[in-house]
Design a protein around this motif. Structure first.
Motif, mmCIF file in Angstrom:
data_model
loop_
_atom_site.group_PDB
_atom_site.id
_atom_site.type_symbol
_atom_site.label_atom_id
_atom_site.label_comp_id
_atom_site.label_asym_id
_atom_site.label_seq_id
_atom_site.Cartn_x
_atom_site.Cartn_y
_atom_site.Cartn_z
ATOM 1 N N ALA A 39 -33.634 -37.050 7.205
ATOM 2 C CA ALA A 39 -34.683 -37.700 8.009
ATOM 3 C C ALA A 39 -35.868 -36.746 8.111
ATOM 4 N N VAL A 40 -37.029 -37.187 7.635
ATOM 5 C CA VAL A 40 -38.208 -36.319 7.597
ATOM 6 C C VAL A 40 -38.988 -36.480 8.904
ATOM 7 N N VAL A 41 -39.037 -35.376 9.668
ATOM 8 C CA VAL A 41 -39.676 -35.404 10.991
ATOM 9 C C VAL A 41 -40.812 -34.384 11.075
ATOM 10 N N LYS A 42 -41.426 -34.090 9.912
ATOM 11 C CA LYS A 42 -42.583 -33.186 9.883
ATOM 12 C C LYS A 42 -43.744 -33.802 10.652
ATOM 13 N N ALA A 43 -44.774 -32.964 10.909
ATOM 14 C CA ALA A 43 -45.994 -33.437 11.582
ATOM 15 C C ALA A 43 -45.654 -34.187 12.869
ATOM 16 N N ALA A 45 -42.984 -35.664 13.697
ATOM 17 C CA ALA A 45 -42.393 -36.960 13.352
ATOM 18 C C ALA A 45 -43.485 -38.021 13.193
ATOM 19 N N TYR A 46 -44.470 -37.691 12.335
ATOM 20 C CA TYR A 46 -45.568 -38.604 12.014
ATOM 21 C C TYR A 46 -46.219 -39.106 13.317
ATOM 22 N N GLY A 47 -46.329 -38.168 14.286
ATOM 23 C CA GLY A 47 -47.002 -38.500 15.543
ATOM 24 C C GLY A 47 -46.103 -39.103 16.606
ATOM 25 N N ALA A 87 -36.862 -26.783 5.499
ATOM 26 C CA ALA A 87 -38.326 -26.649 5.576
ATOM 27 C C ALA A 87 -38.813 -26.212 4.202
ATOM 28 N N TRP A 88 -39.916 -26.837 3.705
ATOM 29 C CA TRP A 88 -40.265 -26.605 2.292
ATOM 30 C C TRP A 88 -41.694 -26.141 2.005
ATOM 31 N N LEU A 89 -42.478 -25.831 3.016
ATOM 32 C CA LEU A 89 -43.858 -25.396 2.729
ATOM 33 C C LEU A 89 -44.145 -24.141 3.552
ATOM 34 N N GLY A 138 -47.805 -31.935 -9.303
ATOM 35 C CA GLY A 138 -48.893 -30.955 -9.296
ATOM 36 C C GLY A 138 -49.055 -30.249 -7.967
ATOM 37 N N ARG A 139 -48.067 -30.357 -7.089
ATOM 38 C CA ARG A 139 -48.159 -29.645 -5.802
ATOM 39 C C ARG A 139 -47.293 -28.382 -5.903
ATOM 40 N N ASN A 140 -46.396 -28.143 -4.945
ATOM 41 C CA ASN A 140 -45.562 -26.951 -5.123
ATOM 42 C C ASN A 140 -44.300 -27.306 -5.913
ATOM 43 N N SER A 170 -37.091 -32.461 -6.051
ATOM 44 C CA SER A 170 -38.476 -32.624 -6.467
ATOM 45 C C SER A 170 -39.063 -33.768 -5.640
ATOM 46 N N HIS A 171 -40.316 -34.116 -5.893
ATOM 47 C CA HIS A 171 -40.988 -35.149 -5.098
ATOM 48 C C HIS A 171 -41.790 -36.033 -6.051
ATOM 49 N N LEU A 172 -41.751 -37.351 -5.819
ATOM 50 C CA LEU A 172 -42.333 -38.316 -6.758
ATOM 51 C C LEU A 172 -43.796 -38.630 -6.439
ATOM 52 N N ALA A 208 -38.334 -40.325 -1.733
ATOM 53 C CA ALA A 208 -38.789 -40.574 -0.356
ATOM 54 C C ALA A 208 -38.647 -42.086 -0.108
ATOM 55 N N THR A 209 -39.250 -42.606 0.970
ATOM 56 C CA THR A 209 -38.964 -43.988 1.372
ATOM 57 C C THR A 209 -39.191 -45.001 0.245
ATOM 58 N N ALA A 210 -40.350 -44.939 -0.412
ATOM 59 C CA ALA A 210 -40.703 -46.000 -1.360
ATOM 60 C C ALA A 210 -39.712 -46.064 -2.521
ATOM 61 N N VAL A 223 -31.426 -39.059 -0.002
ATOM 62 C CA VAL A 223 -32.817 -39.523 0.049
ATOM 63 C C VAL A 223 -33.505 -38.769 1.185
ATOM 64 N N ARG A 224 -34.826 -38.600 1.055
ATOM 65 C CA ARG A 224 -35.608 -37.954 2.120
ATOM 66 C C ARG A 224 -36.549 -39.003 2.699
ATOM 67 N N ILE A 225 -36.205 -39.509 3.862
ATOM 68 C CA ILE A 225 -36.903 -40.674 4.393
ATOM 69 C C ILE A 225 -37.786 -40.287 5.571
ATOM 70 N N GLY A 226 -39.096 -40.544 5.431
ATOM 71 C CA GLY A 226 -40.033 -40.320 6.525
ATOM 72 C C GLY A 226 -40.544 -41.637 7.079
ATOM 73 N N ILE A 227 -41.557 -42.216 6.435
ATOM 74 C CA ILE A 227 -42.305 -43.337 7.023
ATOM 75 C C ILE A 227 -41.408 -44.514 7.424
ATOM 76 N N GLY A 228 -40.354 -44.768 6.638
ATOM 77 C CA GLY A 228 -39.476 -45.892 6.960
ATOM 78 C C GLY A 228 -38.797 -45.739 8.314
ATOM 79 N N GLY A 359 -50.825 -46.649 6.457
ATOM 80 C CA GLY A 359 -50.200 -46.657 7.782
ATOM 81 C C GLY A 359 -49.765 -45.272 8.237
ATOM 82 N N TYR A 360 -49.347 -44.439 7.288
ATOM 83 C CA TYR A 360 -48.936 -43.064 7.615
ATOM 84 C C TYR A 360 -50.006 -42.357 8.455
ATOM 85 N N GLU A 361 -51.276 -42.506 7.972
ATOM 86 C CA GLU A 361 -52.363 -41.752 8.601
ATOM 87 C C GLU A 361 -52.665 -42.302 9.993
HETATM 88 C C1 PLP Z 1 -43.334 -36.230 3.590
HETATM 89 C C2 PLP Z 1 -42.306 -36.040 2.571
HETATM 90 C C3 PLP Z 1 -41.238 -36.945 2.432
HETATM 91 C C4 PLP Z 1 -41.158 -38.260 3.192
HETATM 92 O O1 PLP Z 1 -41.983 -39.219 2.562
HETATM 93 P P1 PLP Z 1 -42.061 -40.752 3.097
HETATM 94 O O2 PLP Z 1 -42.909 -41.435 2.104
HETATM 95 O O3 PLP Z 1 -42.710 -40.647 4.444
HETATM 96 O O4 PLP Z 1 -40.682 -41.259 3.179
HETATM 97 C C5 PLP Z 1 -40.225 -36.624 1.558
HETATM 98 N N1 PLP Z 1 -40.264 -35.486 0.831
HETATM 99 C C6 PLP Z 1 -41.285 -34.615 0.901
HETATM 100 C C7 PLP Z 1 -41.270 -33.389 0.055
HETATM 101 C C8 PLP Z 1 -42.345 -34.861 1.760
HETATM 102 O O5 PLP Z 1 -43.371 -33.980 1.826
#
Ligand code: PLP
Length: 381
Positions: A39-43, A45-47, A87-89, A138-140, A170-172, A208-210, A223-228, A359-361
């Protein structure tokens, strides 16, 4: 969301229904069926508030938590949350010892960073790491040219008890299915190379969610799920309700003033809007300081008394105006900018469309002046 007739509720309020986060976690966990669910709760938890959101996601079946910065992980630990956290950044010169002391796993984006983690892990029981591979975004993430060196260091550090390889990930980009599947294949090439170097992670993860919802091949071990989690859709063509998700945040306030005006009366700075006829202006005390996008001037939806109106003229720092026509809107009436459509509220995604963003923003940028009120918490013994 429960309706409250509380005259002492804060003027500007984001009501966070944590039962929606728990519900969404359960729905997404069932839809994806992976062994692990991060469960991605960065920032914050998206506010939505990192601590209550993390607790709700764990109650709904999340097995780990994901954050960007180590400081975000430490905040969860300080609140007594003991679930695995990754934590990844990181700061380029990060000292990883406080993270390891708090049991926070590290996303690692290069051989040098891995050596820094191994240094911190030496004599401290080993650093738990997830090796991030660059597969196209192209990020980290470690570039393919450095994978041999990365995996050799990982194998050495693990043998020496300085590292524990928890994950490879990795991240898509989400550009399209073809590009995402090419990134997946590149990750799998990296995982095979790691295995040949004797590096066998506990979990491999990319979606991630999508992608977790739309590209089953990408679900892998986790899976790494944030916005969902927050009940906001990552798709342009499907709402949160279409996905079985409930919006967790309601942004609301009360009408601060009403004014009867003659035809041609201006509304807000620059008079971009003028009353088409005699009408009533309702003053809504939320503005761009509160995260209401100024780009949505003249367009963003506001629900008052069961009807939805558009912002009239420009969104200002603290307030905006709604033209309510001849409707009987009064000072003190509840005004809802977004929430759950089931309650008659506009969606956060409608504000995103009005502002040309996602919607994220909208949910993540809600400002500090807006009080967070948590509702829907299970009774704890
Ligand atoms: C923010 C983030 C996610 C979550 O993405 P959502 O589209 O909100 O599900 C997953 N992985 C990484 C590396 C991220 O930075």
């Amino acid at each position: 969301m429960e309706q409250r007739d509380d005259d002492r509720a804060p003027l500007r309020e984001a009501v966070i229904d944590v039962s929606a986060i728990e519900h969404n976690t359960r729905v997404l966990r069932e839809a994806t069926g992976t062994r692990e669910f991060i469960a991605v709760v960065k920032a914050d938890a998206y506010g939505h508030g990192a601590v209550p959101a993390a607790r709700a996601a764990l109650a709904g079946g999340a097995t780990r938590l994901g954050v960007a910065d180590i400081a975000e992980g430490l905040e969860l630990r300080a609140a007594g949350i003991d679930a695995p956290i990754v934590a990844w950044l990181h700061h380029p010169l990060a000292d990883f010892r406080p993270a390891l002391a708090a049991g926070i796993e590290l996303g690692i984006s290069g051989a040098d960073q891995l050596r820094a983690a191994a240094d911190a892990g030496r004599g401290a029981g080993g650093a738990a790491v997830h090796l991030k591979l660059e597969t196209g975004l192209g990020r980290n993430g470690t570039a393919p040219g450095e994978w041999d060196e990365l995996f050799a260091e990982a194998a050495r550090g693990e043998a020496a008890g300085e590292l524990r390889i928890e994950g490879i990930f990795s991240h898509l980009s989400g550009a399209n299915a073809e590009e995402d599947l090419a990134q997946l294949a590149e990750l799998q090439r990296g995982v095979s190379l790691a295995a040949r170097c004797g590096v066998e992670p506990t979990i491999v993860h990319i979606a991630a969610t999508a992608a977790a919802l739309d590209l089953p091949e990408t679900r892998l071990d986790a899976v790494r799920i944030g916005i969902g989690l927050y009940g906001v859709s990552p798709f342009d063509d499907r709402t949160a309700a279409d996905l079985g998700l409930r919006p967790a945040m309601t942004l609301r306030t009360r009408v601060a003033a009403v004014r009867r005006v003659a035809a041609e009366h201006g509304a807000s700075y620059g008079y971009d809007y003028r009353a088409p006829r005699e009408t009533t202006y309702a003053l809504v005390p939320l503005g761009y300081a509160d995260g209401v996008p100024r780009q949505a001037s003249g367009a963003g939806p506001v629900a008052i008394g069961g009807r939805t109106y558009r912002v009239a003229g420009r969104v200002a720092m603290d307030q905006l105006i709604v033209d309510v026509g001849d409707d009987a809107v009064a000072v003190g009436d509840e005004a809802v900018l977004f929430g759950d459509p089931v309650d008659g509220a506009p969606e956060a995604e409608a504000w995103a469309r009005a502002a040309g963003t996602i919607g994220y923003e909208i949910v993540t940028r809600i400002g500090r002046r807006v009080a967070r009120t948590v509702v829907g918490e299970a009774e704890r013994p």
